[in-house]
Every structure is written in structure tokens, then in C-alpha cells.
Design an enzyme around this catalytic site. Structure first.
Site, mmCIF file in Angstrom:
data_model
loop_
_atom_site.group_PDB
_atom_site.id
_atom_site.type_symbol
_atom_site.label_atom_id
_atom_site.label_comp_id
_atom_site.label_asym_id
_atom_site.label_seq_id
_atom_site.Cartn_x
_atom_site.Cartn_y
_atom_site.Cartn_z
ATOM 1 N N LYS A 129 32.951 1.505 41.251
ATOM 2 C CA LYS A 129 33.138 2.215 39.700
ATOM 3 C C LYS A 129 33.615 3.429 39.196
ATOM 4 O O LYS A 129 34.915 2.792 38.853
ATOM 5 C CB LYS A 129 31.691 2.214 38.907
ATOM 6 C CG LYS A 129 30.715 0.649 38.419
ATOM 7 C CD LYS A 129 31.755 0.013 37.924
ATOM 8 C CE LYS A 129 31.229 -1.328 37.517
ATOM 9 N NZ LYS A 129 31.922 -2.673 37.035
ATOM 10 N N TYR A 182 26.948 0.718 44.392
ATOM 11 C CA TYR A 182 27.482 0.387 42.978
ATOM 12 C C TYR A 182 28.382 1.837 42.238
ATOM 13 O O TYR A 182 29.644 1.711 42.047
ATOM 14 C CB TYR A 182 26.328 0.214 42.133
ATOM 15 C CG TYR A 182 26.788 -0.391 41.389
ATOM 16 C CD1 TYR A 182 27.792 -1.394 40.696
ATOM 17 C CD2 TYR A 182 26.736 0.941 39.585
ATOM 18 C CE1 TYR A 182 28.400 -1.441 38.784
ATOM 19 C CE2 TYR A 182 27.164 0.755 38.291
ATOM 20 C CZ TYR A 182 27.526 -0.895 37.873
ATOM 21 O OH TYR A 182 27.174 -0.778 36.788
ATOM 22 N N SER A 225 31.187 1.916 33.921
ATOM 23 C CA SER A 225 29.475 2.519 34.041
ATOM 24 C C SER A 225 29.682 3.882 34.019
ATOM 25 O O SER A 225 30.259 4.687 34.335
ATOM 26 C CB SER A 225 29.110 2.150 35.197
ATOM 27 O OG SER A 225 27.685 2.527 35.188
#
Length: 272
Positions: free
Chosen positions: A174, A170, A151
Site C-alpha cells: 500500500k 500488505y 490504507s
């Protein structure tokens, strides 16, 4: 026949991969889901397409991964051409959390980061390790590929430029998995293996929800992104659009690209 294994394949981008890949009869497609009994779309595809195999495993659970690796090997003769690490953890709870919001909530900080790293980072490492023997065997005759869906949220420059301060746990997980990709590329440099992290773009993973509802839910993020990317139309990609562009990029890469972290546009900074 080219063999593909996709984790997190029961919905969204993962299901998009299975639908796209299985449309080519020259592909053998292994769709991995945590709960086979509730993966109705995958089971429907398996029921009518001979090249689709639905397998149940949790990417954080090595014994379950080893079990399906054995099943894959029985079908392919002990090889795997492409592994797509798509399985990920991104609940909506605390999606708006910035790092400072964990102040005084250290137990919650440990819980959230533990959950995100367990799936998004360690789950990828576990999956790659289990399937490496099959991938390395395949690499003896052709380029084997290990693709991790990452991402732009894991890119520090993008985060700063767009003031993208939310979904903190998150984003950090990533960024970590991008380094995982680089470390594997360094470890197996010189072998016929391609390790790649690639962003799928901003994707509407709920195509059953009306577009206006999806756009409204994403409005704060879209507004932030358009400040730095004014030429972007603000419309999320469909899973089909995302998968098509990612597969096109992957098809053109070679071992010299191993370890890269790319966007769905094929570059390193054009995230939208």
C-alpha cells in the site's frame, strides 16, 4: 451521465460503492468482479437497475482488462469519467506476520510479497494503463478521476506511532501504491486528470457477522490504535459509511490535489 468503474466490487467496500453510485440514475456504473457467476449481489442489482453493468476481469490480467475496456467504451462512447481501484489482496493467513518472522522463510517471503505486489501495486498500474485512453478522452470535457483505495497501513508515521508491525507485506504494497499515484500525477500534471490515493478507514467488510464477533477479532489492533488515538471510539465503519465519506471528499477535489494520499476524514494524518 457520469460513468464509474469499480474493481473488486463483489463484496465489502466495493459492493458499497456499487450500491451507493447506482442509486443515482445519472450514473452509469460498471462493477468489475473476478467471478461474475458467484457475484450474486451484483447480478441482483444488474437485474433490476438499468445503470448497472457487471463485468468479469482479473486486475492482474491485462487481456481480461482490455476486454472489459472495450465493453465499457461501447456503452459510453469511448470514455470513462471515474475509475475506482478497489480490488486488493488481503488474505487472513499470516496477517499477524511481522517482517522478522520471515527470517529463515525466504521462500515464503518471496511468495507473500510477490502476491501482494502483483495485486495491490502492479494490478493498479495495469488497470490504470488499460483505462487511461478512456479517461483521457473524458477529461477533454470534464475532470476525470482515478481513485485508488489505499490504507493508513501504508503511512510510515502512522505505523511507527501505533506500533502497527503486522500485515507487513500488505502495508508495504500500500505504501508502494501511494507512490504509484504520485508518479501518475507527475506524469500527467497539467492534464484534466485527478489521481488520488485514499484510505477508507477501518471498515467492517463482513457486515453479516455479528458486531461483537468482528470487534473481538480486531481487538489487538484496536487496542494498539487507541493508544495513539484515544479519542477514537474503536468502532469500525460500515461499508456504507466509508463509501459515503470517500465519495464526498472525492467530489470536492480538483487537479491541484492530484497525487495526494488522503484519509477518509479528508486529511493526511487523521487515519481514524
Amino acid at each position: 451521465m457520469v460513468s464509474w468503474l469499480v474493481t473488486g466490487s463483489n463484496r465489502g467496500i466495493g459492493l458499497g460503492f456499487i450500491r451507493k453510485l447506482s442509486a443515482d440514475p445519472n450514473n452509469i456504473v460498471f462493477a468489475v468482479t473476478r467471478n461474475k457467476s458467484t457475484s450474486s449481489d451484483l447480478l441482483e442489482l444488474e437485474s433490476r437497475l438499468k445503470n448497472v453493468h457487471v463485468l468479469q476481469a482479473d486486475i492482474t490480467d491485462v487481456p481480461s482488462l482490455r476486454n472489459i475496456a472495450t465493453e465499457v467504451g461501447k456503452v459510453t462512447g469511448g470514455t470513462l469519467d471515474v475509475l475506482v481501484n478497489n480490488g486488493a489482496y488481503l488474505p487472513q493467513e499470516r496477517a499477524d506476520y511481522t517482517l522478522d518472522m520471515y527470517d529463515g522463510k525466504e521462500d515464503l517471503l518471496d511468495e507473500d510479497f510477490g502476491n501482494f505486489f502483483k495485486v495491490n501495486t502492479l494490478g493498479v498500474i495495469k488497470t490504470i494503463n488499460v483505462f487511461l485512453p478512456l479517461l483521457r478522452k473524458a477529461s477533454q470535457t470534464s475532470l476525470a478521476k482515478i481513485i485508488t483505495i489505499s490504507s493508513g497501513a501504508g503511512d510510515s508515521e502512522f505505523v511507527v506511532n501505533t506500533a502497527f508491525d503486522s500485515v507487513a507485506a500488505y502495508s508495504v504494497s500500500k505504501a508502494a501504491v501511494n507512490m504509484v499515484t504520485a508518479k501518475y500525477a507527475a506524469r500527467f500534471k497539467g492534464e484534466n486528470l485527478l489521481f488520488l490515493s485514499i484510505s477508507p478507514g477501518l471498515v467492517n467488510t463482513h457486515p453479516e457477522i455479528p458486531e461483537e464477533v468482528v470487534l473481538e477479532s480486531l481487538r489487538p489492533i484496536i487496542t494498539k490504535f487507541q493508544t495513539s488515538y484515544p479519542e477514537w471510539d474503536g468502532k469500525p465503519l460500515t461499508p456504507e459509511q466509508s463509501v459515503t465519506t470517500v465519495l464526498d471528499i472525492v467530489s470536492r477535489l480538483t487537479t491541484k490535489d492530484s497525487g495526494a494520499s488522503l484519509t477518509h476524514n479528508g486529511g493526511t494524518k487523521d487515519w481514524l
